[in-house]
Motif scaffolding. Sequence first.
Motif, PDB file in Angstrom:
ATOM      1  N   ALA A 431      32.861  49.604  24.742  1.00  0.00           N
ATOM      2  CA  ALA A 431      33.831  48.684  24.145  1.00  0.00           C
ATOM      3  C   ALA A 431      34.192  49.108  22.724  1.00  0.00           C
ATOM      4  N   LYS A 466      27.509  51.959  34.671  1.00  0.00           N
ATOM      5  CA  LYS A 466      27.949  51.432  33.379  1.00  0.00           C
ATOM      6  C   LYS A 466      29.446  51.608  33.194  1.00  0.00           C
ATOM      7  N   GLN A 469      31.186  48.937  35.181  1.00  0.00           N
ATOM      8  CA  GLN A 469      31.093  47.649  34.492  1.00  0.00           C
ATOM      9  C   GLN A 469      32.104  47.556  33.351  1.00  0.00           C
ATOM     10  N   THR A 470      32.250  48.629  32.593  1.00  0.00           N
ATOM     11  CA  THR A 470      33.220  48.643  31.491  1.00  0.00           C
ATOM     12  C   THR A 470      34.636  48.513  32.022  1.00  0.00           C
ATOM     13  N   CYS A 472      35.582  47.123  34.843  1.00  0.00           N
ATOM     14  CA  CYS A 472      35.794  45.771  35.361  1.00  0.00           C
ATOM     15  C   CYS A 472      35.977  44.765  34.222  1.00  0.00           C
ATOM     16  N   GLN A 473      35.262  44.964  33.106  1.00  0.00           N
ATOM     17  CA  GLN A 473      35.449  44.087  31.954  1.00  0.00           C
ATOM     18  C   GLN A 473      36.854  44.251  31.384  1.00  0.00           C
ATOM     19  N   LEU A 474      37.320  45.484  31.278  1.00  0.00           N
ATOM     20  CA  LEU A 474      38.690  45.719  30.824  1.00  0.00           C
ATOM     21  C   LEU A 474      39.697  45.074  31.765  1.00  0.00           C
ATOM     22  N   HIS A 475      39.445  45.248  33.058  1.00  0.00           N
ATOM     23  CA  HIS A 475      40.342  44.667  34.064  1.00  0.00           C
ATOM     24  C   HIS A 475      40.373  43.147  33.945  1.00  0.00           C
ATOM     25  N   GLU A 476      39.218  42.556  33.725  1.00  0.00           N
ATOM     26  CA  GLU A 476      39.163  41.095  33.579  1.00  0.00           C
ATOM     27  C   GLU A 476      39.924  40.646  32.337  1.00  0.00           C
ATOM     28  N   ASN A 477      39.789  41.418  31.262  1.00  0.00           N
ATOM     29  CA  ASN A 477      40.520  41.068  30.044  1.00  0.00           C
ATOM     30  C   ASN A 477      42.026  41.126  30.261  1.00  0.00           C
ATOM     31  N   CYS A 499      38.150  42.910  40.611  1.00  0.00           N
ATOM     32  CA  CYS A 499      37.999  44.271  40.082  1.00  0.00           C
ATOM     33  C   CYS A 499      38.055  45.267  41.240  1.00  0.00           C
TER      34      CYS A 499
END
Length: 512
Positions: A431, A466, A469-470, A472-477, A499
């Motif tokens: 991030a 990892k 996960q990063t 998917c977090q970007l995609h969620e944002n 995701c």
Amino acid sequence: MHRSRDPGPWLPLGLGAALRLVQLWMPIVGVHSWRQADTAAMARHFAGNGLVFWLPQIDWAGASPGYVESEFPLSPYLTALLYRLFGVHEWLARALAVVCSLLTLWLVIRIGTRLLGAGAGWWGGFFYAVLPSSVYFGRSVQAEALLLLLAALSFERLLAWQEGRRWTDLLLCWLGFTGACLLKVFPLVWLGLPLLWLWHRQPNRQATTVGWAGPMVFGLASVVVTALWYWHAYRLGQASGLSFGFWGDDVDRANPLALLGWRYWLELLLRIAVRNLAVLGVPLLVLGLGAAPARGGTALIVGVAAVLGAGALAARSSAVHEYYQLPLMLFACPLMGLGWEQLRQRWAAPPRQWIAFGGLALLLAGSLTILSLDYWRVERQQLQQLGPLAAAIRATTAPGDRIVAVTGPDPTLLNLAQRQGWLVSPGKVSAKAIRRWRRQGAVVLAGSLDTIESFRPFDHGTERQKLVQTLCQLHENVTGSESRSATSAGDPSATKTACPWPEQSWYVMPLN
């Protein structure tokens, strides 16, 4: 020097052209796509940025223009001239390499004819036309095709000068030698030594007006010109911080300890036997090495030894990059042609004659098999893996946008997408790093979950987890922001999408 009936170069040239035109349309993927991608990127930037020869640029520049310390960029510059005339099409870069390789083939025939006779020269050209390494690097987007052309020109023109004493031949010899040294430096060794041997073994050497001072002036002038370019390249690299790693504390090309072990030499000889000589060319080379001194071909033996010696000076690089052994073909092919003639003379009557020609057919079949499995197939596989990803990057971004390519140090994807930006390994994606890249101008994060460095599989380990996960977090944002915007605009049906990774094998993730 030997003169006999010249059968003409057309069959080797035609066969060589046919093999080098296979997959000419292929984008820059496959074996040694790293080097090819950098060469293609230089050509693209030359064509788009005013053809400024002394300012070569690469794609892995981050937010900078990408000026890089490099070898003499004559090959990408010539490609850029074609791009300016016909547009940026990478098959033009391959076509330029094919032309250079076919001219080299013609010169190999002339070298063999002058030293060993027309038959050995013709067959030497035939072997240069079909053997795997000379075919593949004779259509790859690298400087090697031009390098071998300049080296062959220098060697052949020195032979011509010894016969006719025309100063234009000696000038062309010097230009070829200097050009080859500018492109790679190591020709100072692997081309300089056989030229020196020819010079001091020439007939009637005492009668020449050049004398013993000639080689000194010849070599010194080449060294001065070469040093001037690399001094400029060093200063450019110091200013930009970008280099291909010619020198410095972190450069380790030599690895002299490897020369003391058997593994380096065994792997080197196996690679030469397969990639350069297609296995069955080995006995022909041995026969040629044995017969060459009596035919006046010792300079070719010196060339073979000099190529191996030059590779030993950069043992680590030579062990990894097979194009360090490519110059061997200039000297080995005429020797193989002589070896084939020796074999035909010894086995002139059936059934041995049939066995000899059967072996020749097997050599050709083996070469085609090696080319198909080790080179052409790899190109098709990598294009299948990276082609859709590069197309998605081009569709998502504008030509001037900067991207982050998660491909380790491999620039293949950047070149396929025709974008500049950052090269990072999966472990560097976080991030914090994403925020930094965004501030510096990056618009997307792109890569594959199947491969790293265009050829190395991406293992299903912690690093991959990892990264997913990063992502998917970007995609969620991104999708969460879009969903909130749509809801505030009065669209109650707006929902976040799941995701898509790791089910989807590649990603082009917006960073804005």
